[in-house]
Design a protein around this motif. Structure first.
Motif, PDB file in Angstrom:
ATOM      1  N   THR A  30       0.262  -1.957   4.304  1.00  4.52           N
ATOM      2  CA  THR A  30      -0.025  -3.358   4.004  1.00  4.52           C
ATOM      3  C   THR A  30       1.051  -3.864   3.079  1.00  4.52           C
ATOM      4  O   THR A  30       1.373  -3.215   2.075  1.00  4.52           O
ATOM      5  N   ILE A  31       1.627  -5.029   3.428  1.00  2.73           N
ATOM      6  CA  ILE A  31       2.676  -5.616   2.612  1.00  2.73           C
ATOM      7  C   ILE A  31       2.392  -7.112   2.457  1.00  2.73           C
ATOM      8  O   ILE A  31       2.165  -7.800   3.445  1.00  2.73           O
ATOM      9  N   ALA A  32       2.421  -7.586   1.225  1.00  4.46           N
ATOM     10  CA  ALA A  32       2.324  -9.016   0.947  1.00  4.46           C
ATOM     11  C   ALA A  32       3.512  -9.386   0.079  1.00  4.46           C
ATOM     12  O   ALA A  32       3.785  -8.725  -0.931  1.00  4.46           O
ATOM     13  N   VAL A  33       4.248 -10.407   0.491  1.00  7.02           N
ATOM     14  CA  VAL A  33       5.423 -10.833  -0.258  1.00  7.02           C
ATOM     15  C   VAL A  33       5.235 -12.291  -0.652  1.00  7.02           C
ATOM     16  O   VAL A  33       4.950 -13.139   0.180  1.00  7.02           O
ATOM     17  N   ILE A  48       9.881  -2.354   9.049  1.00  2.96           N
ATOM     18  CA  ILE A  48      10.814  -1.703   9.977  1.00  2.96           C
ATOM     19  C   ILE A  48      11.529  -0.541   9.293  1.00  2.96           C
ATOM     20  O   ILE A  48      11.656   0.545   9.860  1.00  2.96           O
ATOM     21  N   LYS A  49      11.994  -0.751   8.063  1.00  2.00           N
ATOM     22  CA  LYS A  49      12.691   0.312   7.323  1.00  2.00           C
ATOM     23  C   LYS A  49      11.749   1.490   7.067  1.00  2.00           C
ATOM     24  O   LYS A  49      12.147   2.655   7.201  1.00  2.00           O
ATOM     25  N   ALA A  50      10.505   1.215   6.716  1.00  2.00           N
ATOM     26  CA  ALA A  50       9.538   2.287   6.477  1.00  2.00           C
ATOM     27  C   ALA A  50       9.285   3.082   7.758  1.00  2.00           C
ATOM     28  O   ALA A  50       9.225   4.313   7.738  1.00  2.00           O
ATOM     29  N   GLU A  51       9.139   2.391   8.877  1.00  7.31           N
ATOM     30  CA  GLU A  51       8.910   3.059  10.165  1.00  7.31           C
ATOM     31  C   GLU A  51      10.088   3.948  10.538  1.00  7.31           C
ATOM     32  O   GLU A  51       9.911   5.107  10.931  1.00  7.31           O
ATOM     33  N   SER A  83       0.844  -1.191   0.000  1.00  8.14           N
ATOM     34  CA  SER A  83       0.000   0.000   0.000  1.00  8.14           C
ATOM     35  C   SER A  83       0.883   1.246   0.000  1.00  8.14           C
ATOM     36  O   SER A  83       2.105   1.168   0.136  1.00  8.14           O
ATOM     37  N   ASP A  84       0.235   2.397  -0.124  1.00 15.91           N
ATOM     38  CA  ASP A  84       0.986   3.654  -0.168  1.00 15.91           C
ATOM     39  C   ASP A  84       1.708   3.965   1.141  1.00 15.91           C
ATOM     40  O   ASP A  84       2.611   4.787   1.171  1.00 15.91           O
ATOM     41  N   GLY A  85       1.349   3.277   2.215  1.00 19.76           N
ATOM     42  CA  GLY A  85       2.072   3.466   3.469  1.00 19.76           C
ATOM     43  C   GLY A  85       3.513   3.005   3.371  1.00 19.76           C
ATOM     44  O   GLY A  85       4.353   3.393   4.168  1.00 19.76           O
ATOM     45  N   LEU A  86       3.825   2.191   2.370  1.00 26.73           N
ATOM     46  CA  LEU A  86       5.207   1.764   2.138  1.00 26.73           C
ATOM     47  C   LEU A  86       5.824   2.509   0.965  1.00 26.73           C
ATOM     48  O   LEU A  86       6.869   3.132   1.098  1.00 26.73           O
ATOM     49  N   TYR A  87       5.172   2.477  -0.208  1.00 25.14           N
ATOM     50  CA  TYR A  87       5.828   3.032  -1.391  1.00 25.14           C
ATOM     51  C   TYR A  87       5.927   4.555  -1.393  1.00 25.14           C
ATOM     52  O   TYR A  87       6.736   5.115  -2.125  1.00 25.14           O
ATOM     53  N   LYS A  88       5.153   5.241  -0.552  1.00 26.18           N
ATOM     54  CA  LYS A  88       5.312   6.695  -0.449  1.00 26.18           C
ATOM     55  C   LYS A  88       6.420   7.078   0.533  1.00 26.18           C
ATOM     56  O   LYS A  88       6.839   8.228   0.562  1.00 26.18           O
ATOM     57  N   VAL A  89       6.881   6.119   1.328  1.00 25.29           N
ATOM     58  CA  VAL A  89       7.909   6.384   2.330  1.00 25.29           C
ATOM     59  C   VAL A  89       9.279   5.916   1.847  1.00 25.29           C
ATOM     60  O   VAL A  89      10.277   6.610   2.035  1.00 25.29           O
ATOM     61  N   LEU A  90       9.330   4.744   1.225  1.00 23.48           N
ATOM     62  CA  LEU A  90      10.611   4.188   0.794  1.00 23.48           C
ATOM     63  C   LEU A  90      10.787   4.316  -0.716  1.00 23.48           C
ATOM     64  O   LEU A  90       9.873   3.994  -1.480  1.00 23.48           O
ATOM     65  N   PRO A  91      11.971   4.734  -1.142  1.00 24.38           N
ATOM     66  CA  PRO A  91      12.245   4.746  -2.588  1.00 24.38           C
ATOM     67  C   PRO A  91      12.327   3.314  -3.129  1.00 24.38           C
ATOM     68  O   PRO A  91      12.615   2.364  -2.387  1.00 24.38           O
ATOM     69  N   ASP A  92      12.073   3.165  -4.415  1.00 23.71           N
ATOM     70  CA  ASP A  92      12.116   1.849  -5.052  1.00 23.71           C
ATOM     71  C   ASP A  92      13.446   1.137  -4.793  1.00 23.71           C
ATOM     72  O   ASP A  92      13.471  -0.069  -4.582  1.00 23.71           O
ATOM     73  N   ALA A 132       9.025  -9.044   4.537  1.00 23.39           N
ATOM     74  CA  ALA A 132       7.915  -8.144   4.870  1.00 23.39           C
ATOM     75  C   ALA A 132       8.214  -7.354   6.147  1.00 23.39           C
ATOM     76  O   ALA A 132       7.961  -6.148   6.214  1.00 23.39           O
ATOM     77  N   MET A 133       8.751  -8.035   7.154  1.00 23.49           N
ATOM     78  CA  MET A 133       9.083  -7.350   8.414  1.00 23.49           C
ATOM     79  C   MET A 133      10.185  -6.318   8.215  1.00 23.49           C
ATOM     80  O   MET A 133      10.124  -5.211   8.756  1.00 23.49           O
TER      81      MET A 133
END
Length: 72
Positions: A65-68, A48-51, A17-26, A43-44
């Motif tokens: 939300t992250i699904a791997v 952690i890196k996003a937080e 979700s955008d909670g990850l891709y808006k925080v971390l660069p590709d 996933a963890m």
């Protein structure tokens, strides 16, 4: 594109979700995926890196939300 397409295995599929891709660069996401072999640990590590990145940069985080999936 037609015909048979091939690719090297394993294939990693990361749905986020955008909670990850808006925080971390590709590049950061790719680096984490490339450095873990277990989907749960991957996933963890992404969470952690996003937080840490959000806290460091004063970013207000949305739900994440992250699904791997790893296709062997």
């Amino acid at each position: 594109m037609t015909g048979v397409q091939t690719c090297a295995l394993p294939i990693w599929l990361v749905i986020m979700s955008d909670g990850l891709y808006k925080v971390l660069p590709d590049a950061d996401i790719l680096n984490i995926v490339n450095n873990f072999s277990n989907v749960n640990e991957t996933a963890m590590a992404l969470e952690i890196k996003a937080e840490k990145t959000a806290t460091k940069n004063g970013i207000s985080r949305d739900n994440t939300t992250i699904a791997v999936l790893k296709i062997k």
